[in-house]
Design a protein around this motif. Sequence first.
Motif, PDB file in Angstrom:
ATOM      1  N   HIS A 160     -31.653  18.902-142.556  1.00 17.40           N
ATOM      2  CA  HIS A 160     -32.902  18.339-141.980  1.00 17.40           C
ATOM      3  C   HIS A 160     -32.664  17.047-141.701  1.00 17.40           C
ATOM      4  CE1 HIS A 160     -35.288  22.009-143.611  1.00 17.40           C
ATOM      5  NE2 HIS A 160     -34.245  21.950-144.238  1.00 17.40           N
ATOM      6  N   GLU A 196     -42.010  18.501-146.482  1.00 18.85           N
ATOM      7  CA  GLU A 196     -40.874  19.339-146.166  1.00 18.85           C
ATOM      8  C   GLU A 196     -40.636  20.451-147.366  1.00 18.85           C
ATOM      9  OE1 GLU A 196     -38.325  21.427-144.936  1.00 18.85           O
ATOM     10  OE2 GLU A 196     -39.291  20.065-143.612  1.00 18.85           O
ATOM     11  N   MET A 206     -34.886  20.831-138.146  1.00 21.35           N
ATOM     12  CA  MET A 206     -34.003  21.591-139.175  1.00 21.35           C
ATOM     13  C   MET A 206     -33.040  22.070-138.217  1.00 21.35           C
ATOM     14  SD  MET A 206     -34.757  24.781-141.594  1.00 21.35           S
ATOM     15  CE  MET A 206     -35.159  25.927-140.477  1.00 21.35           C
TER      16      MET A 206
END
Length: 298
Positions: A273, A286, A296
């Motif tokens: 990410h 997240e 992502m």
Amino acid sequence: MEDRENNEADPRLDNAHWAGVLVQALPYFRHWCGKTIVVKYGGNAMLNEQLKANVMEDIVLLSTVGIHVVLVHGGGPEINHMLERVGKESRFVNGLRYTDSETMEIVQMVLTGKLNKDIVGMLLQNGGKAVGLSGVDSGLLRARRIQKDGADLGFVGEVTEVRPEIIQSLLQQGFIPVVSTVALGEDGDINRYNINADTAAAKIAVALGAEKFVQLTNVPGVLRDVNDSSSLIQRIHVADVDALIKDGTIAGGMIPKIECCLLARNGGVPRTHIIDGRVPHSLLIEMFSDRGIGTMIY
């Protein structure tokens, strides 16, 4: 709660809403408990004191609920500041810092001597168990000198080997390892090298078999239009990266960050990410919500 009379709840959220938030987070707590994540920390999230405090709180919370967190940090702005204080001009070659022997001493002093211990201290003050490391400790990171397009960069290295045993031992004991990216030369090389923290973090994630690799940056993620934060691309398949680079969607400083995500993903890390460290508690969003944040690479 011992001190709840001193911490008034947000009046916009009643008890049912608070309970709903916790219930929605429960499956994520279960999923991540016992898993390892590697967080690369730098940029504005490292310079702004309130954001820095938020990041420390997030990491301690993750560790407290049983997630194994490894924090890898850079420190470019702080290195620049120290070089200015000693009257030494920062020099860059093809976008990378030229690191002569004097600069290498300052890099090591700032990264391992000041920033690393500052971060460890903040984690401890927030109730965490943290230990500071550099890539030199226990031979964690081994590196060789690199050149960029044939140009000499001095003591700038690329990681050739990660020996993660020291990190694994600390994680098993409930510590949060905080890693500064100064590396030891390969066997027979007594020099120390300045390592790109993003790349080092990705390679550490691979060596640890991490479940997630997160880069905290000072942008929302990959944007279709760099002038429009609402054009965030939330998910990018690895097969689509080359096309997005060719059409200019992924450009400039975002390219090496994406390359680090690919390095981790191709090394077996399932989730990588790029998230906005300027957003308070972006790590918690997240990790523990279905909203996610940033981009992502999957």
